[in-house]
Design a protein around this motif. Sequence first.
Motif, PDB file in Angstrom:
ATOM      1  N   THR A 100     -82.678  68.421 -30.189  1.00 18.75           N
ATOM      2  CA  THR A 100     -81.147  68.880 -29.884  1.00 18.75           C
ATOM      3  C   THR A 100     -80.663  68.708 -31.545  1.00 18.75           C
ATOM      4  OG1 THR A 100     -80.707  67.813 -27.507  1.00 18.75           O
ATOM      5  CG2 THR A 100     -79.316  68.811 -29.104  1.00 18.75           C
ATOM      6  N   ALA A 101     -80.901  67.873 -32.266  1.00 21.14           N
ATOM      7  CA  ALA A 101     -80.662  67.780 -33.766  1.00 21.14           C
ATOM      8  C   ALA A 101     -81.131  68.589 -34.459  1.00 21.14           C
ATOM      9  CB  ALA A 101     -80.665  66.264 -33.979  1.00 21.14           C
ATOM     10  N   THR A 102     -82.242  68.962 -34.368  1.00 18.91           N
ATOM     11  CA  THR A 102     -83.075  69.922 -35.084  1.00 18.91           C
ATOM     12  C   THR A 102     -82.855  71.144 -34.737  1.00 18.91           C
ATOM     13  OG1 THR A 102     -85.060  68.274 -35.205  1.00 18.91           O
ATOM     14  CG2 THR A 102     -85.541  70.750 -35.801  1.00 18.91           C
ATOM     15  N   ALA A 103     -82.763  71.806 -33.398  1.00 24.47           N
ATOM     16  CA  ALA A 103     -82.282  72.994 -33.006  1.00 24.47           C
ATOM     17  C   ALA A 103     -80.772  73.312 -33.568  1.00 24.47           C
ATOM     18  CB  ALA A 103     -82.299  73.110 -31.425  1.00 24.47           C
ATOM     19  N   VAL A 104     -80.036  72.598 -33.443  1.00 26.18           N
ATOM     20  CA  VAL A 104     -78.429  73.013 -33.693  1.00 26.18           C
ATOM     21  C   VAL A 104     -78.591  72.671 -35.451  1.00 26.18           C
ATOM     22  CG1 VAL A 104     -76.093  72.185 -33.827  1.00 26.18           C
ATOM     23  CG2 VAL A 104     -77.345  71.893 -31.967  1.00 26.18           C
TER      24      VAL A 104
END
Length: 391
Positions: free
Chosen positions: A32-36
């Motif tokens: 999630t952190a990487t995608a955002v």
Amino acid sequence: MTFRMPRLPRPAFRPPPVRPPTFTGPLHDARTATAVGRWLGAAFGVCLVTGLVSHYLQRPPDWLADRLPTRPVWGYAFTQGLHVATGLAAIVLLLVKLWAVYPRLFVWPPVRSVRHALERLSVAVLVASAVFEVLTGLLNIVEWYPWPFSFVPVHFAVAWVATGSILLHIAVKAPEIRDHWGRRSAGTGTLPARDAVDRRSLLLATGAAVGVVTLTTVGQSFTPLAALDLLAPRHPDHGPQGLPVNRTAAAAGVTAPGPAGWRLEVVGPRPYVLDLAALRAMPRAGARLPIACVEGWSVDADWGGVRLRDLIGRAGGRPGRDAVRVTSLEVRGAYRVMEMGAEYADDPLTLLALTLGGQPLTLDHGFPARIIAPGRPGVLQTKWVHRLEVL
């Protein structure tokens, strides 16, 4: 006979044990952190590039001042509109990014090694500088400055701190970012499959929120969407003569000069002075140019007046080689005196404007005369001009 209750010993006060917070939410993960983070990094990159354009147009170094391009005429309106629109989108992305990673801010013990301490310090600098940039940028577009420092230089300096922090963070986290870059990446495959649907919903909701913020604010610069301009601080056709005004005559301490009392002083090898009637009698020119402000709004308008290069040439200035200093009637303000490079001063579209939309300028728009030039920030389109000096 008096009966007394026996005194019972008071229990010793024991504060509740201090335990680090625990987090069990399924989407506080690296994927999630990487995608955002990909979207947020792109947004900060766009803001950096467009912010540099704005900064160096307003404060060019000496070697660049006479070489700034005047085309396209809509260049500054585009870059600054993009800067503000992307900055507003970044607020949404930053909030979601912080939500995704905040459990890691409470790991225990807080420092496990020298390397871990340096990593934590870099994250603290990254979060602080990123929040500072989007918060001060937001307050700037609504023209609220509740701080004691000058916005422009501090915002510019912290932008470099944020950029360095982002690059350092990417370098430190590169293996983790690589492992969670896509849905089929190695690290993503180790996460619970049941979380994928919720993650996609979160990312879609984030994208929708960014879209709503953009659609309801970008109309202040992209006029085809002006009807949707619900959240931006400016509407492109609200204001005197159909144009917004940032700095009114009252705020600048300017009162309406009588046509008989106003004079334009032009200083050069052959200095001269013009009253308003003589200025209006000079050969006239017109130009359709945007007025574009650092707050992100811009509007195209029809301006009429006298070409600045004609005024400079009459004073003995050299076309294409001499810059000009412009002084306003305003009694206070950081932009009361403005310098314009030779490229702008010689452009045939640069005017000492006397009319807007075919009508004399109102006082708030700079009566009796103001500068309008292609591709310039609005703060440099000096109003209430009374002196030109060939440099």
